[in-house]
Enzyme design. Structure first.
Site, short mmCIF file in Angstrom:
data_model
loop_
_atom_site.label_atom_id
_atom_site.label_comp_id
_atom_site.label_asym_id
_atom_site.label_seq_id
_atom_site.Cartn_x
_atom_site.Cartn_y
_atom_site.Cartn_z
N CYS A 1 52.75 42.21 75.40
CA CYS A 1 53.92 41.60 74.75
C CYS A 1 55.14 42.54 74.75
O CYS A 1 56.25 42.10 74.51
CB CYS A 1 53.59 41.20 73.32
SG CYS A 1 52.18 40.12 73.21
N HIS B 1 59.59 40.27 68.40
CA HIS B 1 58.52 39.59 69.13
C HIS B 1 58.07 38.38 68.30
O HIS B 1 57.85 38.49 67.10
CB HIS B 1 57.37 40.57 69.33
CG HIS B 1 56.20 39.95 70.01
ND1 HIS B 1 56.32 39.16 71.12
CD2 HIS B 1 54.86 40.00 69.74
CE1 HIS B 1 55.13 38.75 71.51
NE2 HIS B 1 54.23 39.25 70.69
N ASN C 1 53.42 32.42 70.53
CA ASN C 1 53.52 33.77 71.11
C ASN C 1 53.41 33.64 72.63
O ASN C 1 52.36 33.28 73.15
CB ASN C 1 52.39 34.64 70.54
CG ASN C 1 52.42 36.06 71.07
OD1 ASN C 1 53.15 36.38 72.01
ND2 ASN C 1 51.62 36.92 70.46
C1 LIG Z 1 45.48 35.65 63.57
C2 LIG Z 1 46.14 35.60 62.22
C3 LIG Z 1 47.16 34.49 62.17
C4 LIG Z 1 45.07 35.32 61.17
O1 LIG Z 1 45.66 35.33 59.90
P1 LIG Z 1 44.95 36.11 58.73
O2 LIG Z 1 45.71 35.85 57.50
O3 LIG Z 1 44.78 37.53 59.16
O4 LIG Z 1 43.59 35.34 58.64
P2 LIG Z 1 42.12 35.99 58.64
O5 LIG Z 1 41.87 36.67 59.93
O6 LIG Z 1 42.00 36.75 57.38
O7 LIG Z 1 41.27 34.71 58.57
C5 LIG Z 1 41.19 33.98 57.38
C6 LIG Z 1 40.26 32.83 57.60
O8 LIG Z 1 40.93 31.84 58.41
C7 LIG Z 1 40.05 31.45 59.45
N1 LIG Z 1 40.83 31.04 60.59
C8 LIG Z 1 41.19 31.76 61.66
N2 LIG Z 1 41.89 30.98 62.50
C9 LIG Z 1 41.96 29.76 61.95
C10 LIG Z 1 42.55 28.56 62.34
N3 LIG Z 1 43.22 28.41 63.48
N4 LIG Z 1 42.45 27.51 61.53
C11 LIG Z 1 41.78 27.58 60.36
N5 LIG Z 1 41.19 28.71 59.93
C12 LIG Z 1 41.28 29.78 60.74
C13 LIG Z 1 39.20 32.66 59.74
O9 LIG Z 1 38.01 32.28 60.36
C14 LIG Z 1 38.98 33.21 58.35
O10 LIG Z 1 37.94 32.48 57.76
P3 LIG Z 1 36.79 33.24 56.93
O11 LIG Z 1 37.51 33.90 55.80
O12 LIG Z 1 35.91 32.13 56.51
O13 LIG Z 1 36.17 34.20 57.89
C15 LIG Z 1 46.82 36.95 61.87
O14 LIG Z 1 45.84 37.91 61.67
C16 LIG Z 1 47.74 37.40 62.96
O15 LIG Z 1 48.76 36.80 63.21
N6 LIG Z 1 47.42 38.56 63.58
C17 LIG Z 1 48.25 39.11 64.61
C18 LIG Z 1 48.11 38.28 65.82
C19 LIG Z 1 49.12 38.65 66.85
O16 LIG Z 1 50.27 38.63 66.59
N7 LIG Z 1 48.61 38.94 68.02
C20 LIG Z 1 49.40 39.20 69.12
C21 LIG Z 1 50.04 40.52 69.00
S1 LIG Z 1 51.12 40.69 70.31
#
Ligand SMILES: CC(C)(COP(=O)(O)OP(=O)(O)OC[C@H]1O[C@@H](n2cnc3c(N)ncnc32)[C@H](O)[C@@H]1OP(=O)(O)O)[C@@H](O)C(=O)NCCC(=O)NCCS
Length: 345
Positions: free
Chosen positions: A132, A272, A302
């Site tokens: 990215c 980003h 993204n």
């Molecule tokens: C991926 C992201 C949105 C998840 O959000 P989060 O607040 O960290 O959520 P968590 O990982 O704590 O997950 C919380 C719960 O939601 C669930 N969950 C994950 N994706 C889900 C979805 N699409 N729909 C519903 N629930 C979902 C998980 O399984 C987890 O459930 P659990 O508690 O029963 O295990 C966040 O971590 C994120 O944006 N990370 C960076 C990603 C990114 O930018 N990547 C590219 C970098 S260039």
């Protein structure tokens, strides 16, 4: 020689003797595929909800390339628009840099395929892989060729067909990403300082946080690698999130420091476009006003290397950035990699 006009910022490159020839983005272009994938459609594909996706990420929809539309096609369309706007002919391009993690194929480079598609027959061409962060890495590489007077015209493209490496059964990742491309033409504009600085960084010790494990020399394609779903993007979302906020903040702060600028002097911040919560956290730590931010992730998700390139194109075409404005780009991605750039537009 007349004295340089006074500026409200310091040009850090002047200390390196580059003040003689600056490098500007003289035009931008973008292209996103026609097909829209909404959160409602994703609700029917995996166990998720529009409410979860919008509240946790800010994303409402993303674009999907057609089966016969590849990264080089998206890249070429963005490039042709940027060329038209700059009134630059393809034969004038000296160098094409394509930043992507989804090349049409491992080799030849997507940049060479773009060269053929747009008819830039004089241009050297290569890809870079900084995930990215690739578009800012590409701008900084391209800048070197302009300021050193090696080349006059460099085309930098960020382009991705991420839909080709997404595991559509993994709700943790499939809701986040989209396809698209953005392009910039770099040339010297004598009346502008252009790309004032770019602060780039990487931390390979965290390479496993976000990766596609198979398809390279470590794990070549095999029936086993396909069965184990190793040809898809994998991510530790929580850890990636924390690292993103920290690295983007540090890179942005360092690039402002180098230019002796306060965040309030920046007209438009283009972060980003990965997650609205990451953007909010970085913005708060920088002390920025929400009105300074340009955000379009609700419509595209993204798009990795294309993300800030598409956003820059939209900010310019919407009139959010005009000549003379100071712009801050800040990115983060797999590698880990990160970068921030300050531009006098
Ligand atoms: C991926 C992201 C949105 C998840 O959000 P989060 O607040 O960290 O959520 P968590 O990982 O704590 O997950 C919380 C719960 O939601 C669930 N969950 C994950 N994706 C889900 C979805 N699409 N729909 C519903 N629930 C979902 C998980 O399984 C987890 O459930 P659990 O508690 O029963 O295990 C966040 O971590 C994120 O944006 N990370 C960076 C990603 C990114 O930018 N990547 C590219 C970098 S260039």
């Amino acid at each position: 020689m007349s004295a340089p006009k006074p500026t409200p910022f310091k040009n850090p490159r002047a200390a390196h003797g580059f003040l003689g020839r600056t490098c500007s983005i003289v035009s931008v272009g973008a292209y996103v595929p026609a097909r829209i994938l909404t959160n409602a459609e994703l609700e029917r594909m995996v166990n998720t909800s529009d409410e979860w996706i919008t509240s946790r990420t800010g994303i409402r929809q993303r674009r999907m390339a057609a089966d016969d539309e590849f990264t080089s096609d998206l890249a070429s369309k963005a490039a042709l628009l940027a060329l038209e706007r700059a009134q630059v002919k393809p034969e004038q391009i000296d160098l094409i840099i394509v930043a992507t993690i989804t090349p049409d194929m491992p080799f030849p480079s997507t940049a060479c395929l773009v060269q053929r598609k747009i008819g830039a027959r004089r241009a050297a061409a290569f890809d870079i892989e900084a995930a990215c962060s690739g578009f800012i890495y590409g701008l900084e590489i391209g800048q070197q060729f302009i300021t050193s007077r090696t080349y006059d015209t460099v085309l930098v493209i960020g382009a991705e067909k991420l839909s080709s490496i997404i595991d559509w059964s993994d709700r943790n990742t499939c809701v986040l990403f989209g396809d698209g491309a953005g392009a910039a033409i770099l040339q010297n504009r004598p009346d502008s300082h252009g790309l004032l600085t770019a602060c780039m960084g990487a931390d390979g010790s965290k390479a496993d946080l976000l990766s596609m494990p198979a398809g390279g020399s470590r794990c070549p394609a095999s029936a086993q690698s396909v069965a184990n779903r190793l040809h898809f993007l994998r991510m530790d979302g929580k850890e990636t999130f924390k690292n993103a906020v920290n690295a983007m903040y540090q890179a942005a702060r360092e690039s402002l420091r180098r230019c002796e600028l306060d965040i309030k002097q920046i007209k438009c911040i283009i972060p980003h476009q990965a997650n609205q919560r990451i953007i909010n956290a970085v913005s708060e730590r920088l002390g920025a006003d929400p009105s300074q931010l340009f955000v379009n992730l609700d419509r595209y998700g993204n798009t990795s290397a294309a993300s800030v390139a598409i956003a820059l194109d939209e900010a310019v075409t919407q009139g959010r950035i005009v000549r003379g404005d100071l712009v801050l780009l800040v990115v983060f991605g797999a590698g880990l990699t990160w970068a921030a750039a300050v531009i006098e537009w």
